[in-house]
Design a protein around this motif. Structure first.
Motif: not given
Length: 101
Positions: A15-22, A50-60
Motif C-alpha cells: 500500500h502506498n501509505d508505507w510503500d510509495p512505489h505501490t 525497504k524490508t524485503h530482499q526484492q524491494g518494497g515494504c511488507i514488514d511493518l
C-alpha cells in the motif's frame, strides 16, 4: 488501537501509505490501511523503507498514537542479516523519556 499497543510483523501487504512505489493496492491492503488510520495507528518505519530482499515494504511496525511519542528509533538493521529474504527491524522505546518533537 487504544492504550499502549505495538503491532509488528510480516503483513505481505502493499500500500502506498508505507510503500510509495505501490500503485495498485489490493482491497485487503486498503482495508488494513483504513483500519490503521481509523484506529489512530502510527507507522514506526519511514514510508518507503525497504524490508524485503526484492524491494518494497511488507514488514511493518505500527503503534497506538499514545505510544508513538515513545518510539526512540525504528529502523532496518542490515548488520543483523541472517540470509532471510526479510530485513530485521529494530524498534527501541524510550519509556519514561518522551521523544523530543
Amino acid at each position: 488501537m487504544q492504550g499502549c499497543n505495538i503491532l509488528a510483523g510480516d503483513f505481505n501487504l502493499h500500500h502506498n501509505d508505507w510503500d510509495p512505489h505501490t500503485f495498485n493496492p489490493t482491497p485487503t491492503s486498503r482495508q488494513f490501511a483504513d483500519w490503521v488510520s481509523d484506529s489512530g495507528g502510527v507507522y514506526g518505519l519511514p514510508s518507503g523503507t525497504k524490508t524485503h530482499q526484492q524491494g518494497g515494504c511488507i514488514d511493518l511496525v505500527i503503534t497506538s498514537s499514545s505510544l508513538s511519542p515513545y518510539i526512540y528509533e525504528c529502523y532496518v538493521d542490515k548488520a543483523l542479516d541472517v540470509t532471510s529474504n526479510h530485513s530485521t527491524i529494530i524498534t527501541t522505546l524510550g519509556i519514561g523519556n518522551e521523544r523530543a518533537e
